[in-house]
Design a protein around this motif. Structure first.
Motif, PDB file in Angstrom:
ATOM      1  N   MET B 135       0.318  -0.917  -0.434  1.00  0.00           N
ATOM      2  CA  MET B 135      -0.296   0.335  -0.160  1.00  0.00           C
ATOM      3  C   MET B 135       1.078   1.278   0.207  1.00  0.00           C
ATOM      4  O   MET B 135       1.571   1.538   1.132  1.00  0.00           O
ATOM      5  N   PRO B 136       1.082   2.184  -1.100  1.00  0.00           N
ATOM      6  CA  PRO B 136       1.603   3.223  -1.024  1.00  0.00           C
ATOM      7  C   PRO B 136       1.395   4.201   0.081  1.00  0.00           C
ATOM      8  O   PRO B 136      -0.162   3.858   0.109  1.00  0.00           O
ATOM      9  N   ALA B 137       2.167   4.894   0.561  1.00  0.00           N
ATOM     10  CA  ALA B 137       1.960   5.660   2.490  1.00  0.00           C
ATOM     11  C   ALA B 137       1.483   6.807   1.836  1.00  0.00           C
ATOM     12  O   ALA B 137       1.982   7.665   2.354  1.00  0.00           O
ATOM     13  N   CYS B 138       1.516   7.150  -0.036  1.00  0.00           N
ATOM     14  CA  CYS B 138       0.919   8.687  -0.559  1.00  0.00           C
ATOM     15  C   CYS B 138       0.608   8.485  -1.545  1.00  0.00           C
ATOM     16  O   CYS B 138       0.051   6.962  -2.101  1.00  0.00           O
ATOM     17  N   GLU B 139      -0.124   9.314  -2.140  1.00  0.00           N
ATOM     18  CA  GLU B 139      -0.672   8.898  -3.134  1.00  0.00           C
ATOM     19  C   GLU B 139      -0.158  10.169  -4.572  1.00  0.00           C
ATOM     20  O   GLU B 139      -0.450  10.635  -5.248  1.00  0.00           O
ATOM     21  N   CYS B 140       1.444   9.860  -4.808  1.00  0.00           N
ATOM     22  CA  CYS B 140       1.636  10.765  -5.278  1.00  0.00           C
ATOM     23  C   CYS B 140       1.927  10.194  -7.744  1.00  0.00           C
ATOM     24  O   CYS B 140       2.323  11.583  -7.936  1.00  0.00           O
ATOM     25  N   GLY B 347       7.131  19.833  -6.503  1.00  0.00           N
ATOM     26  CA  GLY B 347       5.512  19.837  -6.048  1.00  0.00           C
ATOM     27  C   GLY B 347       4.934  18.498  -6.185  1.00  0.00           C
ATOM     28  O   GLY B 347       3.404  18.724  -5.380  1.00  0.00           O
ATOM     29  N   LEU B 348       5.288  17.883  -6.374  1.00  0.00           N
ATOM     30  CA  LEU B 348       4.547  16.514  -6.495  1.00  0.00           C
ATOM     31  C   LEU B 348       4.297  15.566  -5.286  1.00  0.00           C
ATOM     32  O   LEU B 348       3.853  14.859  -4.652  1.00  0.00           O
ATOM     33  N   ALA B 349       5.801  16.267  -4.650  1.00  0.00           N
ATOM     34  CA  ALA B 349       5.631  15.233  -3.310  1.00  0.00           C
ATOM     35  C   ALA B 349       4.527  15.877  -2.321  1.00  0.00           C
ATOM     36  O   ALA B 349       4.957  17.074  -2.095  1.00  0.00           O
ATOM     37  N   GLN B 350       4.468  14.925  -1.494  1.00  0.00           N
ATOM     38  CA  GLN B 350       3.959  15.243  -0.257  1.00  0.00           C
ATOM     39  C   GLN B 350       5.090  15.687   0.996  1.00  0.00           C
ATOM     40  O   GLN B 350       6.130  14.366   0.999  1.00  0.00           O
ATOM     41  N   PRO B 351       5.319  16.527   1.636  1.00  0.00           N
ATOM     42  CA  PRO B 351       6.262  16.277   2.597  1.00  0.00           C
ATOM     43  C   PRO B 351       6.181  16.339   3.673  1.00  0.00           C
ATOM     44  O   PRO B 351       7.000  15.412   3.711  1.00  0.00           O
ATOM     45  N   VAL B 378      -0.387   7.961   9.231  1.00  0.00           N
ATOM     46  CA  VAL B 378      -0.009   7.897   7.739  1.00  0.00           C
ATOM     47  C   VAL B 378      -1.656   8.265   7.280  1.00  0.00           C
ATOM     48  O   VAL B 378      -2.024   8.934   6.571  1.00  0.00           O
ATOM     49  N   ILE B 379      -2.944   7.986   8.060  1.00  0.00           N
ATOM     50  CA  ILE B 379      -4.381   8.422   7.708  1.00  0.00           C
ATOM     51  C   ILE B 379      -3.927   9.287   7.913  1.00  0.00           C
ATOM     52  O   ILE B 379      -4.840  10.637   7.539  1.00  0.00           O
ATOM     53  N   GLY B 380      -3.368  10.206   9.069  1.00  0.00           N
ATOM     54  CA  GLY B 380      -2.889  11.276   9.473  1.00  0.00           C
ATOM     55  C   GLY B 380      -2.377  12.544   8.344  1.00  0.00           C
ATOM     56  O   GLY B 380      -2.891  13.085   8.289  1.00  0.00           O
ATOM     57  N   ALA B 381      -1.487  11.778   7.874  1.00  0.00           N
ATOM     58  CA  ALA B 381      -0.445  12.524   6.192  1.00  0.00           C
ATOM     59  C   ALA B 381      -2.016  13.159   5.689  1.00  0.00           C
ATOM     60  O   ALA B 381      -1.720  13.498   5.227  1.00  0.00           O
ATOM     61  N   LEU B 382      -3.017  11.697   5.540  1.00  0.00           N
ATOM     62  CA  LEU B 382      -4.050  11.665   4.569  1.00  0.00           C
ATOM     63  C   LEU B 382      -4.514  12.559   4.171  1.00  0.00           C
ATOM     64  O   LEU B 382      -5.533  13.294   3.793  1.00  0.00           O
TER      65      LEU B 382
END
Lengths: 430, 422
Positions: B135-140, B347-351, B378-382
């Motif tokens: 599961m990717p931890a991001c939606e990059c 830009g596309l990366a989540q910090p 991860v839920i928090g970041a999302l």
């Protein structure tokens, strides 16, 4: 139809293409999901022995099994019927040959009880069968007489040895690990379900070796990226790139397409983060002067940052303008997707993500989808805005087709296509 | 010591080059032989087909869109060119027109791809065997509009004008797709949870504990297991080749310098990416509008507060000054952190959020207290990412509403009733 309104060709083309891209991206996700759903469902059912190939890898239809398409999976009913048929034939053969010996009688009855019970509950057959001789003769007879696939019985034995790794130390053939995948040790005709016996599964040795070597290699690849020995290669690569650029008459100050995308992406991100922060500051209540002062400073600071963002934006606009005047024909190009993680090299060395409950996993997955959906919506919104808003401003009069367009555009742009506004015509009375 | 190593490098270079290229070839999908590379240096036509093929397969794998290998050579060549252009390749003007010549230019393009980013690593990551339930931890990954091969775009251009209702229909279809995607995803998570808890303790790696879908499937279906093992072994061989290439690549770059030197100097127009320049300008205009609106709101809010503040704090003592300075510093730090959130990593990366694919591991009630990312983080970041995106979307929709309301105001005799629920 009075409400029809044809959009200009260029606009139609771009919008339809964008929407179809979005649909295709969703469909691709759906396909991936369906594939793993299909596999997961099959794993959670009783592992039908017919699905497990016997010793020869080339045997019959189950070579199709690894394709995840649901079409080639035999349905549970089919398998059930096949099982009944096999057992009936087996019995018929036995009756005909008159081999009802005392020892075999038990067996026959146990098989019979197995055929009545659902395949999940035949555990009672296991110990008996493992003690008595495997019914090899009958099986061969059956194959010869009917040509039916004999995978049923063979595979039963095959399957039950999945758990052998766990038991190997204690019992039977010795603590030797399985070296290869096929392993035919006919033990017990016993249905296997993950729920009941999943914990007995062990991965084959060959696979474990390859997998650990794989993760070691990936780890090496990602650590080597930062080591000193890479520096020399790095410098020569940079030099090569520079030379290539100068020899191509390529001005180095230009911004490449992916860089441009990244810059724009980061400015959009800045915009929403700044706005979020502003909202928080404006909503805050103050209990003392210091907090109030802090809020004031923050607002002024945000203002300064927005100014810098605007400055950067103007630089980008200049670049785009210069490039537009270039002699190159217009061509629609796909949005370049940067690898995740931006500048750092994406290596495949997955870390662990721990979750505590199915509910938590579902929340996580739903949020990921929600973020992806919002991303897509925002992208489409921007495209729709740039294509549809100019159409609206060039209108000379709100005539009926225009009015229909107006409603449609309002719905698409302001309501995500979900709701419509009502337009009433207040006809002047003559 | 430096000099001695230098000399040793030189001496070994002649033999080391073919070995370096051989390692590269083994690490690439269907890489050609070192001899092909050597011929390409001298721009020999017989080296061209293999290099075209290589460029095509590398680029199509990078883009992860299924640009079919069954395309005709001319279409493949066009596709390669357009893919290189979208990556900003500088020598497009010199690039060969069709698939039968220009092997040196092809070699340069390949080297440009190799030098630019972590090409090998990206290719390997793209095609690697995934054993875990990841599961990717991001939606990059830009799901919004994945790359399309050029031929498809050309086919689209035949389409004529469409009714606006067609767009509405497509939009409705898209919403429906998302809903069913959401439902399937929930079901998949439920099944995944079951498989994980039923196979608890089965994995040889204690820190993972249970099996993944792939691992369970390979036990259920030994034939699949055999194939998986083969794929894994092939990937291991490619990884080893990539590591060897890492050690040997400096020789290759020295050689590439001589290849570049063999090119006749050409003063030509820089073939810059034209691409979606027009659309880019549109989007920049949109962004400018957003930023100006934000600036205006901030200015209004800050000015009012500044005035009120100035009236209130006349004649404060010296300890007040110290407190003021401390606050200024704190705010400056806070804003710098905020700024990093969008500047770091492009830009596309989540910090803040974690990145990349992760292997899902079920760990009930903290039984498995090993290292690893927690789902809660991860839920928090999302969630914060979600909030951010919602703001952006609302902002854009709000702008459309304003614009349309302005137009409606200009048309008398019409009454606009917005839909309920807003």
């Amino acid at each position: 139809m009075a409400t029809a309104f044809l959009l200009p060709a260029g606009c139609s083309r771009r919008l339809v293409a964008e929407l179809q891209n979005a649909l295709e991206a969703c469909a691709e996700r759906q396909r991936q999901l369906e594939r793993s759903l299909c596999i997961s469902r099959r794993l959670l059912r009783a592992w039908e022995p017919a699905e497990i190939p016997a010793l020869e890898p080339t045997s019959g239809p189950e070579t199709n099994e690894e394709t995840p398409s649901p079409a080639c999976t035999p349905s549970p009913q089919d398998l059930m019927e096949l099982e009944f048929l096999t057992q009936a034939l087996e019995k018929a053969v036995r009756v005909r040959k008159g081999i009802f010996k005392p020892g075999e009688k038990d067996k026959a009855s146990s098989l019979k009880s197995g055929s009545i019970a659902t395949s999940a509950n035949t555990a009672s057959a296991a110990p008996q069968a493992s003690k008595s001789k495997p019914p090899k003769g009958t099986r061969q007879t059956m194959v010869h007489s009917k040509g039916l696939p004999d995978r049923r019985l063979m595979a039963v034995g095959d399957r039950s040895c999945m758990g052998r790794g766990a038991q190997a130390a204690k019992t039977g053939p010795g603590p030797r690990e399985q070296q290869t995948f096929p392993s035919v040790v006919p033990q017990a005709p016993e249905a296997f379900t993950l729920m009941e016996k999943g914990t007995l599964l062990r991965l084959p040795m060959a696979f474990r070796k390859a997998a650990s070597q794989n993760s070691r290699l990936w780890a090496q690849l990602s650590t080597a990226q930062t080591s000193d020995s890479m520096d020399a290669a790095m410098t020569s690569k940079t030099q090569f790139l520079q030379k290539l650029q100068t020899r191509s008459g390529w001005p180095c100050s230009r911004i490449s397409a992916p860089e441009m995308e990244a810059e724009m992406g980061s400015l959009w991100k800045a915009c929403s983060l700044l706005r979020l922060r502003m909202g928080k500051e404006l909503a805050a209540d103050f209990t003392d002067w210091m907090q109030e002062y802090r809020c004031l400073l923050t607002l002024e600071g945000l203002q300064a940052i927005v100014g810098q963002c605007l400055h950067r934006l103007q630089e980008l606009q200049t670049v785009v303008l210069e490039q537009q005047q270039g002699p190159w024909p217009e061509e629609r190009l796909p949005r370049t997707s940067l690898p995740c993680g931006g500048g750092t090299g994406p290596t495949w060395n997955p870390q662990v993500l721990l979750y505590s409950s199915t509910h938590e996993l579902q929340t996580l997955a739903a949020l990921r989808l929600r973020v992806a959906m919002l991303d897509q919506q925002i992208h489409l919104e921007k495209v729709l805005m740039t294509e549809l808003l100019p159409l609206m401003t060039t209108q000379e009069q709100l005539r009926l087709p225009r009015l229909a367009l107006c409603r449609a555009v309002h719905s698409l742009l302001c309501e995500g296509g979900e709701r419509f506004l009502t337009v009433l015509r207040d006809e002047p009375t003559d | 010591m430096g000099r001695r190593r230098h000399r040793a490098d030189r001496a070994g270079a002649a033999g080391a080059l073919p070995e370096a290229i051989a390692a590269l070839s083994r690490a690439l999908p269907a890489g050609p032989s070192p001899e092909t590379f050597r011929r390409a240096k001298f721009d020999r036509p017989e080296a061209a087909p293999a290099l075209w093929q290589l460029l095509f397969s590398v680029l199509s794998q990078l883009r992860a869109d299924s640009a079919s290998a069954s395309l005709s050579p001319e279409v493949q060549a066009r596709w390669v060119k357009s893919a290189l252009r979208s990556q900003g390749y500088p020598r497009l003007a010199q690039f060969p027109k069709d698939g039968s010549q220009g092997s040196r230019e092809l070699l340069l393009a390949l080297s440009w791809l190799l030098a630019g980013g972590a090409l090998l690593e990206r290719l390997l990551a793209q095609t690697c065997v995934r054993l875990g339930d990841e599961m990717p931890a991001c939606e990059c990954e830009a799901l919004a509009s994945p790359g399309r091969p050029a031929p498809r775009v050309e086919a689209d251009s035949c389409a004529g004008r469409v009714d606006v209702r067609h767009l509405q229909w497509l939009m409705g279809k898209l919403r429906f797709r998302w809903r069913s995607l959401m439902a399937s995803q929930q079901e998949q998570c439920a099944l995944l949870g079951k498989i994980h808890s039923y196979t608890h303790g089965c994995h040889s790696d204690r820190s993972l504990g249970h099996l993944s879908i792939t691992e369970t499937e390979l036990l259920r279906d030994p034939e699949y297991g055999r194939q998986l093992l083969q794929r894994l072994e092939r990937e291991n061989a490619r990884l080893e080749a990539a590591l060897e290439w890492r050690r040997r690549e400096p020789v290759f770059w020295q050689w590439m310098d001589t290849v570049l030197g063999a090119c006749p100097p050409e003063a030509s127009q820089p073939a810059f990416v034209p691409g979606a320049q027009e659309h880019r300008a549109d989007e920049l205009a949109l962004l400018a509008w957003e930023l100006r609106a934000l600036q205006e709101e901030l200015r209004a809010a800050a000015e009012a507060r500044r005035a009120a503040w100035a009236a209130r704090v006349r004649g404060q003592g010296p300890d007040w000054d110290a407190a003021q300075r401390a606050t200024q510093e704190a705010v400056a730090q806070e804003l710098a952190a905020l700024r990093q959130a969008w500047e770091r990593g492009g830009g596309l990366a989540q910090p803040h959020g974690p990145h990349g694919p992760h292997r899902l591991v079920r760990s009930e009630a903290g039984l498995l207290a090993g290292p690893g990312l927690r789902a809660a983080e991860v839920i928090g970041a999302l969630r914060s990412q979600e909030a951010c995106l919602e703001v952006t979307l609302c902002q854009l929709q709000g702008r459309c509403r304003q614009e349309l309301a302005r137009l409606a105001g200009a048309a008398p005799g019409l009454i606009w009733i917005p839909p309920p629920g807003r």
